[in-house]
Design an enzyme around this catalytic site. Structure first.
Site, PDB file in Angstrom:
ATOM      1  N   ASP A 130     -10.664   1.241  -3.648  1.00  9.57           N
ATOM      2  CA  ASP A 130     -10.410   2.684  -3.703  1.00  9.57           C
ATOM      3  C   ASP A 130     -11.266   3.588  -4.873  1.00  9.57           C
ATOM      4  O   ASP A 130     -11.160   4.705  -4.750  1.00  9.57           O
ATOM      5  CB  ASP A 130      -8.782   2.900  -4.164  1.00  9.57           C
ATOM      6  N   ASP A 190       0.828  -1.331  -0.151  1.00  8.59           N
ATOM      7  CA  ASP A 190      -0.035   0.070   0.119  1.00  8.59           C
ATOM      8  C   ASP A 190       0.967   1.396  -0.196  1.00  8.59           C
ATOM      9  O   ASP A 190       1.847   1.153   0.489  1.00  8.59           O
ATOM     10  CB  ASP A 190      -0.927  -0.041   1.234  1.00  8.59           C
ATOM     11  N   GLU A 237       1.272  -0.514  -5.011  1.00  7.94           N
ATOM     12  CA  GLU A 237       0.356   0.174  -5.403  1.00  7.94           C
ATOM     13  C   GLU A 237       1.047   1.558  -5.522  1.00  7.94           C
ATOM     14  O   GLU A 237       1.203   2.591  -4.797  1.00  7.94           O
ATOM     15  CB  GLU A 237      -0.420   0.535  -4.174  1.00  7.94           C
TER      16      GLU A 237
END
Length: 581
Positions: A423, A327, A356
């Site tokens: 997201d 992340d 990410e």
């Protein structure tokens, strides 16, 4: 001239594709050059004073409104290489392109040429081979299925009884995932990506309290072990989500800082500006965004680094997971990620490391950090064209062609290609709930290069807007599932696995973009597929020279089609064809 022809002896223009092959790319102004030949030889290969170079023609692998891309793969016999380019312009003028400038004739001095010093296998980008054949399924554990109600957090709501919010709970857990593994097998999934499972305060779990413990809402370590083993028994890989950029507010070291302030032994674990600590209205320490409950970790601190690297090793070693999704990966130092890769690959050499990152990510994809990134440039192009319809076909062709040439080919083959996630809004919502557009999105995604990922529930028509709307409970009642859409996605995944060229083994290239129709091909040495997709709410008629006087099988109708001199194709509104030659 500098803007008309572009090359540097660095990624992505030149790289070792494998231990014996070098791939080289040249960019030229659109239609300025009609032919490119690579001039190359070993830097020490001379006969008397003459360098013994060879010439090999390069292939135009893609074009945008502004750029033509040319590529070639060669095998230097001694792994060393000097090279340049002989370009023939549209006006039949010859331009010799070298590192030191442009010439009308091939220069005698070898120092003019670009240099690839040595093809070291250790420098090559290497990602796990299994990823190329993986179709991922992203699961938000709190919302997938409630299999053990005894684990429900206080205040858990009946499954799907109301809309999701940032704070409500529905009781999703590991047992719920275990109970539906055969559903995933039936769909064709062979990889699952779980958003964070570690002990946390929130329903999304991106605010970690303890990186070594399972959140009790999901189960315990033995249940997780059963989940991993159940997946592996069905040929499904398991990837976990790691939040190393920031911890949660209730992470013990941060709580110690809040309690002891400047006297805390953990104060250097975070990026604190001054004391005392302030959380409102904005934190006086680095955080994810300006979210005070997610303090940023100092990954340059040796204790923090050891703690997080121990986490990375533990879950791979103890539970045999197959990968990490990282992340906010771009906000962590490259040095940390280099050590992270060494630790993970030592335990499991074929583990998949996915970052990410939402933008151009080449600095992380040079073989020493990540195996792949979440391919949001691909996502953005697909969503803007098919779902939102804010992009015409030529702009879409330009967008995806640029994406394909941003990175080396072996990077593209393992790119994590998603359409939506926890997201973003779901694709059906982005497509104004038009399932015809959603089908085009799936067709393009699942016939493209890379490793595609589906977001749970999209395959049965789940919709939802931006977070938290995209995090609704999975729908398990048959009558509330779009079985036709499920079957369509299932068929695409099956073809991806069974038809050579449909998935990752075929070279991809656009043939044309006319109006809102795109045509592209996937080609192998023995197989050629031509896809025609109409992204418009009316029938479109196109002429496709590539099919003239040819016979082909159309996959969706399973019919043999023979074309005449003029291969005219009528494509219904939001229709599609796939011709197998």
């Amino acid at each position: 001239m500098l803007t008309d022809i572009r090359h540097r002896a660095i990624l992505p223009y030149v790289y070792g594709k494998n231990k014996e092959t070098v791939e080289i790319m040249l960019e030229t102004k659109k239609e300025f050059i009609k032919k490119v030949e690579l001039i190359y030889a070993d830097p020490y290969h001379f006969k008397e004073k003459d360098w013994q170079y060879q010439l090999s023609e390069m292939k135009r692998t893609g074009s945008t409104r502004d750029i033509d891309y040319w590529k070639i793969q060669i095998k230097p016999p001694y792994r060393r290489l000097r090279y340049g380019f002989r370009c023939t312009t549209a006006q039949n003028k010859t331009i010799i392109v070298t590192e030191r400038g442009y010439f009308e004739e091939i220069p005698k001095e070898i120092g003019n040429f670009y240099c690839f010093p040595y093809l070291h296998e250790a420098d090559n980008f290497r990602a796990p081979k299994w990823v190329k054949d993986t179709v991922w399924y992203q699961i938000f554990p709190e919302r997938f299925a409630n299999g053990d109600s005894s684990l429900n957090p206080k205040g858990t709501l009946p499954w799907g009884s109301t809309n999701p919010t940032p704070t409500n709970f529905f009781g999703g857990d590991f047992q719920g995932i275990i109970d539906h593994l055969d559903y995933l097998v039936n769909l064709g999934i062979n990889g699952i990506y779980l958003t964070p499972i570690f002990k946390a305060y929130s329903n999304h779990k991106y605010d970690t309290i303890d990186y070594f413990e399972i959140d009790p809402q999901f189960g315990d370590k033995e249940t997780f072990r059963r989940l991993v083993k159940g997946c592996h028994a069905r040929g499904i890989k398991v990837m976990l989500d790691a939040v190393f950029n920031h911890s949660g507010f209730y992470f013990e070291p941060f709580q110690d800082v809040l309690e002891n302030q400047e006297d805390s032994r953990y104060k250097d674990w975070f990026h604190i500006w001054d004391f005392p600590i302030e959380t409102e209205p904005k934190p006086n320490y680095d955080a994810f965004g300006f979210v005070s409950t997610m303090p940023k970790l100092n990954t340059a601190n040796s204790e923090v680094k050891k703690y997080l690297l121990d986490v990375a090793e533990y879950w791979v070693k103890e539970f045999d997971i197959d990968g990490w999704r990282l992340d906010v990966a771009n906000e962590i130092d490259h040095s940390f990620w280099r050590e992270f890769r060494q630790v993970v690959k030592k335990v499991k050499p074929d583990a998949y490391i996915l970052g990410e990152i939402w933008h151009d990510s080449l600095p992380w994809l040079e073989g020493d950090q990540f195996d792949a990134v979440m391919n949001y440039p691909f996502t953005n192009g697909a969503i803007e064209f098919f779902a939102r319809q804010r992009m015409d076909s030529q702009t879409f062709v330009d967008s995806i062609t640029n994406v394909l040439h941003m990175y080396p080919q072996n990077v593209n083959e393992v790119a994590f290609n998603l359409l939506d996630s926890h997201d973003t809004a779901r694709i059906l919502t982005l497509a104004d709930n038009d399932k015809r557009r959603a089908r085009l999105l799936y067709l393009f995604q699942l016939s493209f290069l890379g490793s595609p990922c589906l977001y749970y529930g999209d395959e049965i028509g789940l919709s939802g807007g931006e977070d938290p709307g995209c995090r609704a409970c999975m729908e398990w009642e048959d009558e509330n599932q779009d079985q036709s859409l499920f079957s369509f996605v299932q068929q695409l995944i099956q073809w991806r696995k069974e038809i050579k060229g449909f998935g990752n083994s075929g070279e991809f290239q656009f043939l044309t973009g006319q109006g809102n129709v795109i045509v592209y091909e996937k080609r192998t040495n023995t197989n050629r597929l031509i896809f025609v997709l109409n992204n418009e709410d009316k029938q479109q008629d196109i002429i496709l020279d590539e099919l003239a006087n040819r016979s082909a099988k159309e996959l969706f109708t399973n019919r043999q089609v023979t074309f005449q001199d003029q291969a005219k194709i009528s494509v219904q509104a939001y229709g599609y064809f796939c011709f197998q030659l």
